[in-house]
Enzyme design. Sequence first.
Site, short mmCIF file in Angstrom:
data_model
loop_
_atom_site.label_atom_id
_atom_site.label_comp_id
_atom_site.label_asym_id
_atom_site.label_seq_id
_atom_site.Cartn_x
_atom_site.Cartn_y
_atom_site.Cartn_z
N ALA A 80 9.27 3.55 5.63
CA ALA A 80 8.73 3.71 4.26
C ALA A 80 9.64 4.50 3.33
O ALA A 80 9.26 4.78 2.20
CB ALA A 80 7.32 4.33 4.26
N ALA A 81 10.86 4.82 3.78
CA ALA A 81 11.78 5.49 2.86
C ALA A 81 12.09 4.59 1.66
O ALA A 81 12.14 5.05 0.51
CB ALA A 81 13.07 5.88 3.58
N GLY A 82 12.26 3.29 1.93
CA GLY A 82 12.51 2.36 0.84
C GLY A 82 11.31 2.26 -0.10
O GLY A 82 11.47 2.18 -1.33
N ASP A 83 10.11 2.29 0.46
CA ASP A 83 8.90 2.24 -0.38
C ASP A 83 8.81 3.48 -1.26
O ASP A 83 8.45 3.40 -2.44
CB ASP A 83 7.65 2.15 0.51
CG ASP A 83 7.66 0.90 1.37
OD1 ASP A 83 8.15 -0.15 0.90
OD2 ASP A 83 7.17 0.98 2.51
N GLY A 87 5.85 8.35 10.27
CA GLY A 87 4.86 7.43 9.71
C GLY A 87 5.18 7.01 8.29
O GLY A 87 6.07 7.57 7.64
N ALA A 123 0.84 -1.21 0.00
CA ALA A 123 0.00 0.00 0.00
C ALA A 123 0.87 1.25 0.00
O ALA A 123 0.54 2.24 -0.67
CB ALA A 123 -0.92 -0.02 1.22
O1 RIB Z 1 8.21 -0.35 4.67
C1 RIB Z 1 7.50 0.13 5.79
C2 RIB Z 1 6.35 -0.76 6.10
O2 RIB Z 1 6.82 -2.02 6.54
C3 RIB Z 1 5.46 -0.29 7.21
O3 RIB Z 1 4.45 0.58 6.77
C4 RIB Z 1 4.95 -1.58 7.84
O4 RIB Z 1 3.58 -1.77 7.65
C5 RIB Z 1 5.77 -2.68 7.19
O5 RIB Z 1 5.07 -3.33 6.22
#
Ligand code: RIB
Length: 312
Positions: free
Chosen positions: A250-253, A288, A43
Amino acid sequence: MSAPMVVVGSLNMDLVARAPHIPQPGETIIGRDFHVLPGGKGANQAVAAARLGGRVALIGRVGEDAFATPLLANLAAAGVDHTYVTRDREAATGVALIVVSDSGQNSIVVASGANGRLTAADVATAVAAFTGRGVLLLQLETPIETVTHAARLARVRGWTVILNPAPAQPLPAELLALVDVLVPNETETALLTGLPVGDLAEAAAAAQALRQSGAPTVILTLGERGALLATEDGAQIYPAFEVQVVDTTAAGDAFVAGFAVALAEGGFLPQAVRWGNAAGALATTKLGAQPSLPTRRELEEFLAGRLGTKDH
Ligand code: RIB
């Protein structure tokens, strides 16, 4: 015009406590504030890509519980098509327990719940999302058979397949052979190769070892050291942008999404890595996962502000 993007992956509700440091095994510490925030690697990547201007559909699974509704609402608010996020009657929505330290580092435990029940059939049902030529984003918070099925389905349609192998686990050769771009971090690289990534020469050697195992392009995300791009032409480091770090979650995301949106818009690899670096840096400046993901405007203003600086 941007090519379509599909993300197959997890949705989690992140239960986040800030604390002076990450507790050691057996240690209890008094934390600071507590937050309930939308997350999950799948997500997060979908929301990040949509905020950056991508046309994105997410394939995933949530429960029929109180966490599912705000997660879906957040996807809709970001402009992510969540038609293919199904509700599971027997499993709870995924939850991540996260501790963020004063230095911005984190530790995460994921209780997968419904994410662990995402099937190849769920992906097959969503085949209409794979129209035209597009970009598929994959991570490893859903079953590896499902991930592999999605990669196969995308590849036969001429889509570009990007795998962020997080959390780290050994990868079947069949999956690696279906991947165009592999984007691991340092921990994942060490696990996948058994090689050290202490300095840049070691990181470059590890990236080339990963290339030998299947994926023609490998990008190692190296935190404050930036990103190392390895192709058949060799390896090159793209330094990280300097920012005030609040929370690296979530930096990687954000990196993967920034990179993928640039590719979906026809960008070349160096520009895409730079977008990834910028999106990743911006995501560390707020607390977050999904609340920290930048918009297209924020990314463009950030990059324009760094033109001509040593960060450029
Ligand atoms: O990459 C960060 C995410 O890893 C978080 O949002 C957590 O839900 C885990 O899936």
